[in-house]
Design an enzyme around this catalytic site. Sequence first.
Site, PDB file in Angstrom:
ATOM      1  N   ASN A  62       0.463  -1.659  -2.772  1.00  0.00           N
ATOM      2  CA  ASN A  62      -0.214  -1.143  -1.582  1.00  0.00           C
ATOM      3  C   ASN A  62       0.131  -1.989  -0.367  1.00  0.00           C
ATOM      4  O   ASN A  62       0.289  -3.211  -0.459  1.00  0.00           O
ATOM      5  CB  ASN A  62      -1.730  -0.979  -1.783  1.00  0.00           C
ATOM      6  CG  ASN A  62      -2.444  -2.211  -2.288  1.00  0.00           C
ATOM      7  OD1 ASN A  62      -1.865  -3.066  -2.941  1.00  0.00           O
ATOM      8  ND2 ASN A  62      -3.722  -2.308  -1.976  1.00  0.00           N
ATOM      9  N   GLU A  64      -1.225  -2.488   3.370  1.00  0.00           N
ATOM     10  CA  GLU A  64      -2.322  -2.183   4.287  1.00  0.00           C
ATOM     11  C   GLU A  64      -1.954  -2.464   5.730  1.00  0.00           C
ATOM     12  O   GLU A  64      -0.862  -2.966   6.020  1.00  0.00           O
ATOM     13  CB  GLU A  64      -3.575  -2.963   3.845  1.00  0.00           C
ATOM     14  CG  GLU A  64      -4.008  -2.544   2.449  1.00  0.00           C
ATOM     15  CD  GLU A  64      -5.316  -3.163   1.999  1.00  0.00           C
ATOM     16  OE1 GLU A  64      -5.799  -4.125   2.634  1.00  0.00           O
ATOM     17  OE2 GLU A  64      -5.858  -2.671   0.990  1.00  0.00           O
ATOM     18  N   GLU A  75       1.139   3.794  -5.304  1.00  0.00           N
ATOM     19  CA  GLU A  75       1.774   4.955  -5.940  1.00  0.00           C
ATOM     20  C   GLU A  75       2.676   5.701  -4.953  1.00  0.00           C
ATOM     21  O   GLU A  75       3.785   6.129  -5.293  1.00  0.00           O
ATOM     22  CB  GLU A  75       0.712   5.937  -6.463  1.00  0.00           C
ATOM     23  CG  GLU A  75      -0.172   5.376  -7.553  1.00  0.00           C
ATOM     24  CD  GLU A  75      -1.442   4.699  -7.039  1.00  0.00           C
ATOM     25  OE1 GLU A  75      -1.390   4.055  -5.965  1.00  0.00           O
ATOM     26  OE2 GLU A  75      -2.467   4.789  -7.730  1.00  0.00           O
ATOM     27  N   CYS A 114      -6.214   7.466  -6.146  1.00  0.00           N
ATOM     28  CA  CYS A 114      -7.020   8.192  -5.154  1.00  0.00           C
ATOM     29  C   CYS A 114      -6.563   9.650  -5.047  1.00  0.00           C
ATOM     30  O   CYS A 114      -5.488  10.026  -5.522  1.00  0.00           O
ATOM     31  CB  CYS A 114      -6.963   7.493  -3.801  1.00  0.00           C
ATOM     32  SG  CYS A 114      -5.471   7.850  -2.842  1.00  0.00           S
ATOM     33  N   CYS A 117      -3.105  10.257  -3.451  1.00  0.00           N
ATOM     34  CA  CYS A 117      -1.990   9.951  -4.359  1.00  0.00           C
ATOM     35  C   CYS A 117      -1.846  11.015  -5.434  1.00  0.00           C
ATOM     36  O   CYS A 117      -0.731  11.357  -5.834  1.00  0.00           O
ATOM     37  CB  CYS A 117      -2.172   8.573  -4.993  1.00  0.00           C
ATOM     38  SG  CYS A 117      -1.838   7.255  -3.822  1.00  0.00           S
TER      39      CYS A 117
END
Length: 163
Positions: A62, A64, A75, A114, A117
Amino acid sequence: MRTEEIKFEYQIFTSSDELAPEDKTLVEAARAITAKAYAPYSQFHVGAVALLNNGALVSGTNQENASYPVGNCAERVLLATAAVLHTNVPVKTMAISYHNMNAGGKSHKPVSPCGMCRQYLREYEERTKHPIRLILTGMDGEVFIINSVKQLLPFSFGSEDMA
Ligand code: THU
């Protein structure tokens, strides 16, 4: 009126030690790559590693941003990378893990991708015409294996709905 039921099967392993060697290798790689997450805001470090049908390994973490919605999940970073480096090559299996610094670095429960994704994964399955096997895990504890992301996103929206 009628009622329909949607069911799906998935496998639960008590630990990654029970996995087939190829899957265990992917899980260990996903756990290790969490160290390359850029997650200064959430402290939730996610790593994903995928084995493609051509034998290549692709990873993602990830990424950010101070402007929070700009951030990307591991992902989607992985799939966008795969789409560029190995265009149209299906993803055979993707392992996803995380390291939660908010909980003192603990992550015993499998990660849950999530909704955004799931939608992205679903379209990747569609465009490569191949199901993506998902291995969901944390740094230790149970491991879930799901045979296609479609199972995680019933009634999903796709290109066929726009035809
Ligand atoms: N995140 C992922 O990268 N993948 C998931 O499956 C769950 C959530 C990220 C997004 C955000 O950077 C952080 O984890 C906390 O939500």
